[in-house]
Every structure is written in structure tokens, then in C-alpha cells.
Design an enzyme around this catalytic site. Sequence first.
Site, PDB file in Angstrom:
ATOM      1  N   LYS A 192      37.552 -30.530  73.123  1.00  0.00           N
ATOM      2  CA  LYS A 192      38.077 -31.436  72.103  1.00  0.00           C
ATOM      3  C   LYS A 192      36.958 -31.896  71.173  1.00  0.00           C
ATOM      4  O   LYS A 192      37.077 -31.815  69.943  1.00  0.00           O
ATOM      5  CB  LYS A 192      38.732 -32.656  72.753  1.00  0.00           C
ATOM      6  CG  LYS A 192      39.402 -33.583  71.749  1.00  0.00           C
ATOM      7  CD  LYS A 192      39.726 -34.933  72.341  1.00  0.00           C
ATOM      8  CE  LYS A 192      38.503 -35.833  72.301  1.00  0.00           C
ATOM      9  NZ  LYS A 192      38.796 -37.243  72.624  1.00  0.00           N
ATOM     10  N   ASP A 210      43.894 -34.305  71.547  1.00  0.00           N
ATOM     11  CA  ASP A 210      43.657 -35.600  72.181  1.00  0.00           C
ATOM     12  C   ASP A 210      44.978 -36.110  72.743  1.00  0.00           C
ATOM     13  O   ASP A 210      45.976 -35.380  72.769  1.00  0.00           O
ATOM     14  CB  ASP A 210      43.023 -36.585  71.191  1.00  0.00           C
ATOM     15  CG  ASP A 210      43.991 -37.012  70.088  1.00  0.00           C
ATOM     16  OD1 ASP A 210      45.104 -36.437  69.988  1.00  0.00           O
ATOM     17  OD2 ASP A 210      43.640 -37.930  69.328  1.00  0.00           O
TER      18      ASP A 210
END
Length: 321
Positions: A192, A210
Site C-alpha cells: 500500500k 487502504d
Amino acid sequence: MSSSNPGKPAEPAKSAAARTAATPRKAAGTKTASSRKAAGTKAATPRKAPSARAKAPAKGAPAKAPKTESHLAMVRRARRINRELAEVYPYAHPELDFRNPFELLVATVLSAQTTDLRVNQTTPALFAAYPTPEDMAAAVPEEMEEIIRPTGFFRAKTKSLLGLSAALRDEFGGEVPGRLEDLVELPGVGRKTANVVLGNAFGVPGITVDTHFGRLVRRWKWTDEEDPVKVEAVVAGIFPKSEWTMLSHRVIFHGRRVCHARKPACGACPIAPLCPSYGEGETDPEKARKLLKYEMGGYPGQRLSPPADYPGRPAPPLGAG
């Protein structure tokens, strides 16, 4: 307009005998409606249709999505959602303040388990004390912990920042690498974080999965996967690579402003007709509008230094309210 074909002769009508012959006889022992009535068995009475008032959906409510949807139909719906979000959030952007790849990398590591707003309020003092990887690698841990304490988990985050700064200094000449495989080897950096840095500091397309992104793509029935890596793979197969970075911003923007985790503002959602989960949140338009956040609700955003085209107000610095 008649549907007959003038160039084709009409078929002769069948005789009554032919029609009788073509009609299969009822099996022996099968009762007709009249015989059932004679025997005292009442024929089923058709139910009364519900009134239009009870049947009609609320004004403005989208039609319910079909129970089954082909993969192609889902892809078309997903791409339309992306187009609609692009019109709603033409200014979508990373909501972390940064001036270079190093600042974005550090800010993204700090953003774990806290808000971008709190990170943005904390990083000015951090970067003033440690503007380069070399400076940060030489920091006294206790002093760094005190600066980043407002972001939470400050001891673990300090350890990660010291480790990744030392790695940048020793292995990459003090520069943030522009490859996924190098970034994920840095302490505290996962896919991420790497995709955030690649997409926004280097222009390399990436999907940022996320909590907001994962929640929304499951609500929209793009996938039922929970693992972020699997979610990333599924969504990457739906959209062209050129859309990945901006898609991430738009979805995250929508999750923070409208489609909240506990009480989505369904009645104020601009893509409600495309959402198969419509109705999980508040559907009354007036009540839903009160749930909108940041610029959608008339409040300050998360960045202290937002882009020039951002329509909302900048966030206040730490301690300013």
C-alpha cells in the site's frame, strides 16, 4: 401498424375438429375447476395486488440491483462508477502534505492507524528537524518519538523511520527508489505504502488498497476478497493501468466523504443508482446531507497545504483547533 407480411399468404384457419385433435386430453382422474367446485374445493383466489403507494420506491431511490450479475456487467458498472466519481471529485489527490518522495514515504508510514490530518499536523516539525534521510537516520529515537507521538504507535513508527532512513542512506544513496520491489524491502513499507509513493511521487500507476478502498469495492460487489493483495489483483483486472492511481484517490475520497463505514450517506450519494448496497445507510436526503464530511459538508479538508484546485478549506495546524 400491422405486423402481417403482404408477400406471404395467410395460413388457413384450423377447423374445430383439428383444434380439438391438436389439444391433448386431460389425464384420467384430473379434476376440472368445475368438478373441484362441485366437490366443495374452492379454486385459489388470486391475491390482491399491493397498492401503488406501498409498491413505489422512495423518490430518487435507485432500482435494486439484480441478484445475479455477469462479470461483464459488473465491469461495465465498475467503470461507470469510476467515471461518475471523476466528475464528482475532479480534484481528487493524495491527502498527505509532501514536497518530495522522501516526505511522502515518511508521511505514508506515519499514516497507519491514524488520519491523514493528524499526520499533516505532525510532519512540519518532523521535517524541520530531519529534512533528509541522512538526518533522520542519525536522529535520537526518544526525540523523534516525542515529535510523532500524536500519530499513535510512535515507538514502532520511530523504529520504522530510523530503519528506512538508514536503508535509503546506505543502499540507495539517500534517494527513494522508484521500484516496487525495492520499496517493499524498506522497514515499515508494504505494498500500500509503495503504491502511494510510486503513483504520486514517480507517476507509476498503482492501486492503493487502504481500509476505505477495500470497504467500498466490497460494497459495490467488485469483489468479496478481504486480503488487500487479492483485492488489488481483482481491481487491477477491471481497470486499465492508466486509471489505477486516480481510481484509488476517487474511491478513497468517496469513502471518507460520503460512503462511511458505520453510516453511509446513501441519500446524498451521487452514485446511488449504481450501488447494489444502497440502503445500508441513511436514505433520507436531508438527513444524509448532514453526514457528509470535509469539503462535501462544508468543513476543512485534511491537508494544511492542499492543491490549488481543491474547493475546500485547508486544515488547521496542530493545536489550532
